[in-house]
Design a protein around this motif. Structure first.
Motif, PDB file in Angstrom:
ATOM      1  N   LEU A  60      -3.237   9.409   1.430  1.00  0.00           N
ATOM      2  CA  LEU A  60      -2.720   8.823   2.671  1.00  0.00           C
ATOM      3  C   LEU A  60      -2.478   7.332   2.519  1.00  0.00           C
ATOM      4  O   LEU A  60      -1.458   6.797   2.986  1.00  0.00           O
ATOM      5  CB  LEU A  60      -3.696   9.088   3.817  1.00  0.00           C
ATOM      6  N   ASN A  61      -3.393   6.648   1.854  1.00  0.00           N
ATOM      7  CA  ASN A  61      -3.257   5.210   1.686  1.00  0.00           C
ATOM      8  C   ASN A  61      -2.081   4.870   0.773  1.00  0.00           C
ATOM      9  O   ASN A  61      -1.383   3.874   0.982  1.00  0.00           O
ATOM     10  CB  ASN A  61      -4.551   4.633   1.109  1.00  0.00           C
ATOM     11  N   ALA A  62      -1.846   5.719  -0.225  1.00  0.00           N
ATOM     12  CA  ALA A  62      -0.760   5.451  -1.170  1.00  0.00           C
ATOM     13  C   ALA A  62       0.611   5.763  -0.575  1.00  0.00           C
ATOM     14  O   ALA A  62       1.585   5.042  -0.836  1.00  0.00           O
ATOM     15  CB  ALA A  62      -0.968   6.272  -2.446  1.00  0.00           C
ATOM     16  N   HIS A  63       0.702   6.809   0.215  1.00  0.00           N
ATOM     17  CA  HIS A  63       2.001   7.242   0.731  1.00  0.00           C
ATOM     18  C   HIS A  63       2.261   6.813   2.167  1.00  0.00           C
ATOM     19  O   HIS A  63       3.409   6.853   2.618  1.00  0.00           O
ATOM     20  CB  HIS A  63       2.114   8.764   0.635  1.00  0.00           C
ATOM     21  N   GLY A  64       1.206   6.451   2.892  1.00  0.00           N
ATOM     22  CA  GLY A  64       1.396   6.076   4.297  1.00  0.00           C
ATOM     23  C   GLY A  64       1.143   4.622   4.576  1.00  0.00           C
ATOM     24  O   GLY A  64       0.925   4.242   5.734  1.00  0.00           O
ATOM     25  N   GLY A  65       1.148   3.789   3.517  1.00  0.00           N
ATOM     26  CA  GLY A  65       0.882   2.365   3.697  1.00  0.00           C
ATOM     27  C   GLY A  65       1.759   1.698   4.740  1.00  0.00           C
ATOM     28  O   GLY A  65       1.243   1.024   5.650  1.00  0.00           O
ATOM     29  N   PRO A  66       3.096   1.842   4.674  1.00  0.00           N
ATOM     30  CA  PRO A  66       3.964   1.208   5.682  1.00  0.00           C
ATOM     31  C   PRO A  66       3.674   1.682   7.103  1.00  0.00           C
ATOM     32  O   PRO A  66       3.732   0.893   8.054  1.00  0.00           O
ATOM     33  CB  PRO A  66       5.374   1.617   5.231  1.00  0.00           C
ATOM     34  N   VAL A  67       3.354   2.970   7.238  1.00  0.00           N
ATOM     35  CA  VAL A  67       3.057   3.505   8.574  1.00  0.00           C
ATOM     36  C   VAL A  67       1.783   2.868   9.133  1.00  0.00           C
ATOM     37  O   VAL A  67       1.738   2.429  10.295  1.00  0.00           O
ATOM     38  CB  VAL A  67       2.907   5.037   8.520  1.00  0.00           C
TER      39      VAL A  67
ATOM     40  N   VAL B  70      -8.612  -4.041  14.736  1.00  0.00           N
ATOM     41  CA  VAL B  70      -7.951  -2.735  14.687  1.00  0.00           C
ATOM     42  C   VAL B  70      -8.864  -1.633  14.146  1.00  0.00           C
ATOM     43  O   VAL B  70      -8.959  -0.567  14.766  1.00  0.00           O
ATOM     44  CB  VAL B  70      -6.632  -2.822  13.883  1.00  0.00           C
ATOM     45  N   PRO B  71      -9.533  -1.808  12.999  1.00  0.00           N
ATOM     46  CA  PRO B  71     -10.441  -0.729  12.562  1.00  0.00           C
ATOM     47  C   PRO B  71     -11.569  -0.467  13.547  1.00  0.00           C
ATOM     48  O   PRO B  71     -11.990   0.683  13.722  1.00  0.00           O
ATOM     49  CB  PRO B  71     -10.981  -1.237  11.212  1.00  0.00           C
ATOM     50  N   GLY B  72     -12.070  -1.521  14.208  1.00  0.00           N
ATOM     51  CA  GLY B  72     -13.075  -1.325  15.248  1.00  0.00           C
ATOM     52  C   GLY B  72     -12.531  -0.500  16.399  1.00  0.00           C
ATOM     53  O   GLY B  72     -13.229   0.361  16.946  1.00  0.00           O
ATOM     54  N   LEU B  73     -11.272  -0.748  16.757  1.00  0.00           N
ATOM     55  CA  LEU B  73     -10.634   0.017  17.830  1.00  0.00           C
ATOM     56  C   LEU B  73     -10.465   1.477  17.432  1.00  0.00           C
ATOM     57  O   LEU B  73     -10.762   2.384  18.229  1.00  0.00           O
ATOM     58  CB  LEU B  73      -9.272  -0.607  18.166  1.00  0.00           C
ATOM     59  N   ILE B  74      -9.993   1.722  16.218  1.00  0.00           N
ATOM     60  CA  ILE B  74      -9.781   3.095  15.760  1.00  0.00           C
ATOM     61  C   ILE B  74     -11.104   3.867  15.752  1.00  0.00           C
ATOM     62  O   ILE B  74     -11.190   5.003  16.239  1.00  0.00           O
ATOM     63  CB  ILE B  74      -9.152   3.102  14.359  1.00  0.00           C
TER      64      ILE B  74
ATOM     65  N   ASP C 112       0.463   0.043   8.221  1.00  0.00           N
ATOM     66  CA  ASP C 112       0.730  -1.381   8.471  1.00  0.00           C
ATOM     67  C   ASP C 112       1.433  -1.577   9.808  1.00  0.00           C
ATOM     68  O   ASP C 112       1.105  -2.512  10.564  1.00  0.00           O
ATOM     69  CB  ASP C 112       1.593  -1.963   7.343  1.00  0.00           C
ATOM     70  N   PHE C 113       2.387  -0.693  10.113  1.00  0.00           N
ATOM     71  CA  PHE C 113       3.104  -0.790  11.386  1.00  0.00           C
ATOM     72  C   PHE C 113       2.162  -0.529  12.552  1.00  0.00           C
ATOM     73  O   PHE C 113       2.154  -1.278  13.549  1.00  0.00           O
ATOM     74  CB  PHE C 113       4.262   0.211  11.407  1.00  0.00           C
ATOM     75  N   ILE C 114       1.348   0.532  12.440  1.00  0.00           N
ATOM     76  CA  ILE C 114       0.392   0.842  13.510  1.00  0.00           C
ATOM     77  C   ILE C 114      -0.588  -0.308  13.700  1.00  0.00           C
ATOM     78  O   ILE C 114      -0.890  -0.720  14.831  1.00  0.00           O
ATOM     79  CB  ILE C 114      -0.370   2.144  13.191  1.00  0.00           C
ATOM     80  N   GLY C 115      -1.085  -0.853  12.589  1.00  0.00           N
ATOM     81  CA  GLY C 115      -2.011  -1.977  12.678  1.00  0.00           C
ATOM     82  C   GLY C 115      -1.386  -3.200  13.325  1.00  0.00           C
ATOM     83  O   GLY C 115      -2.029  -3.891  14.123  1.00  0.00           O
ATOM     84  N   SER C 116      -0.117  -3.459  12.986  1.00  0.00           N
ATOM     85  CA  SER C 116       0.572  -4.610  13.580  1.00  0.00           C
ATOM     86  C   SER C 116       0.764  -4.428  15.078  1.00  0.00           C
ATOM     87  O   SER C 116       0.553  -5.361  15.867  1.00  0.00           O
ATOM     88  CB  SER C 116       1.932  -4.816  12.894  1.00  0.00           C
ATOM     89  N   VAL C 117       1.154  -3.213  15.486  1.00  0.00           N
ATOM     90  CA  VAL C 117       1.375  -2.950  16.914  1.00  0.00           C
ATOM     91  C   VAL C 117       0.069  -3.060  17.685  1.00  0.00           C
ATOM     92  O   VAL C 117      -0.001  -3.722  18.741  1.00  0.00           O
ATOM     93  CB  VAL C 117       2.005  -1.556  17.107  1.00  0.00           C
TER      94      VAL C 117
ATOM     95  N   ILE D 227     -11.212   0.913   7.584  1.00  0.00           N
ATOM     96  CA  ILE D 227     -11.092  -0.309   6.780  1.00  0.00           C
ATOM     97  C   ILE D 227     -10.081  -0.111   5.664  1.00  0.00           C
ATOM     98  O   ILE D 227      -9.273  -1.004   5.363  1.00  0.00           O
ATOM     99  CB  ILE D 227     -12.470  -0.707   6.215  1.00  0.00           C
ATOM    100  N   VAL D 228     -10.096   1.072   5.034  1.00  0.00           N
ATOM    101  CA  VAL D 228      -9.157   1.351   3.944  1.00  0.00           C
ATOM    102  C   VAL D 228      -7.721   1.277   4.435  1.00  0.00           C
ATOM    103  O   VAL D 228      -6.837   0.711   3.774  1.00  0.00           O
ATOM    104  CB  VAL D 228      -9.448   2.741   3.330  1.00  0.00           C
ATOM    105  N   PHE D 229      -7.453   1.837   5.621  1.00  0.00           N
ATOM    106  CA  PHE D 229      -6.093   1.912   6.132  1.00  0.00           C
ATOM    107  C   PHE D 229      -5.638   0.625   6.833  1.00  0.00           C
ATOM    108  O   PHE D 229      -4.465   0.268   6.766  1.00  0.00           O
ATOM    109  CB  PHE D 229      -5.950   3.083   7.102  1.00  0.00           C
ATOM    110  N   PHE D 230      -6.563  -0.062   7.523  1.00  0.00           N
ATOM    111  CA  PHE D 230      -6.163  -1.170   8.386  1.00  0.00           C
ATOM    112  C   PHE D 230      -6.815  -2.509   8.036  1.00  0.00           C
ATOM    113  O   PHE D 230      -6.526  -3.515   8.686  1.00  0.00           O
ATOM    114  CB  PHE D 230      -6.489  -0.838   9.852  1.00  0.00           C
TER     115      PHE D 230
END
Length: 288
Positions: A33-40, A167-171, A42-47, A159-162
């Motif tokens: 997921l981290n390798a293939h969904g990085g842009p996704v 944001v990780p605290g929120l998730i 990043d976008f979710i984290g930014s929003v 933490i790995v994804f965001f």
């Protein structure tokens, strides 16, 4: 009892030597997921980061005395009780007096956003589960897992994804809190008396009308209880979220823990309790 150990040792060795690689499977999934969904991610984290920062900027822009007045007005609109309004005013003035106003706003932002997400997801799922028993039977083990899995486990993939921050605290907070509104909404809707449903059907109400005019009004106390439970659980997560870089009332608690500062720990912990009591009293709804 040594002879029993010797007797069953071959069985124990077979079981331990054929360990199921659950951890490796989970790591493989997260790495993929981290390798293939990085842009996704990043976008979710930014929003999410932008929404949290915007909410915090709005709260920061309101002077503390004015915000206390607005909170007291909200308490009056919800409860129509001067005693609760006095409690709300005294409680938030106490937070201001203790110097935790900014930290309280940061935690309040995290709580409001996480509760909004949980209610937006949890209430529809609870309604659907109440009307579809098989759906609730399928959801129940997942909800049990979400509530019983240690909260620190949620933080690792977050933490790995965001990365570190709010944001990780929120998730992690949303994952931990979500089962409460789902279960309580399900309880409220499914416990609607059969007599009310039969009367609604007899008067020609459609399923949608029955939901909006019978089931949801009857379930409102349970739904609001789900909201207050979500708030309490979110407040219980502020300390854990602070360990991954989230700001708020959890930061002084973590600082007190690291420095063994009893005064700071009790002071900041008591502020969390005060905020929890105030939010609970403001949003409590009883069936009349």
């Amino acid at each position: 009892m040594d002879f029993l150990d010797d007797l069953f040792e071959p069985v124990t060795d077979i079981v331990t030597d054929t360990k199921i690689p659950v951890g490796k499977w989970a790591k493989t999934v997260f790495d993929w997921l981290n390798a293939h969904g990085g842009p996704v991610f990043d976008f979710i984290g930014s929003v999410l980061g932008w929404v949290i920062d915007t909410m915090l900027d709005i709260l920061d822009a309101i002077p503390a005395p004015l915000l206390i007045v607005l909170l007291v007005a909200f308490a009056w609109a919800m409860q129509r009780s001067w005693k609760i309004c006095l409690l709300v005013a005294a409680g938030f003035l106490f937070v201001l007096n203790q110097g935790y106003w900014d930290e309280m706003l940061q935690s309040l932002t995290l709580i409001l956003f996480s509760c909004a997400v949980c209610m937006a997801i949890g209430v529809p799922l609870g309604i659907a589960a109440a009307h579809r028993p098989r759906l609730y039977a399928a959801m129940s083990p997942v909800l049990d897992l979400m509530q019983t899995l240690p909260t620190f486990v949620y933080l690792i993939p977050a933490i790995v994804f965001f990365g570190l921050g709010m944001v990780p605290g929120l998730i992690a907070t949303v994952v931990f809190v979500l089962p409460a509104p789902i279960r309580l909404t399900y309880l409220g809707v499914s416990s609607t008396p059969a007599a009310l449903l039969e009367a609604s059907t007899a008067f020609g109400a459609t399923k949608s009308q029955t939901l909006w005019k019978v089931e949801l009004p009857y379930a409102l106390p349970q739904i609001m209880a789900g909201l207050t439970q979500a708030i309490m659980l979110s407040l219980s997560m502020v300390v854990i979220a602070a360990m991954v870089g989230a700001n708020g009332l959890g930061v002084p608690v973590v600082r007190a823990l690291n420095s063994v500062n009893t005064a700071l720990g009790f002071e900041s912990g008591f502020i969390i309790v005060v905020v929890a009591i105030l939010l609970d009293r403001m949003l409590k709804v009883e069936r009349k």
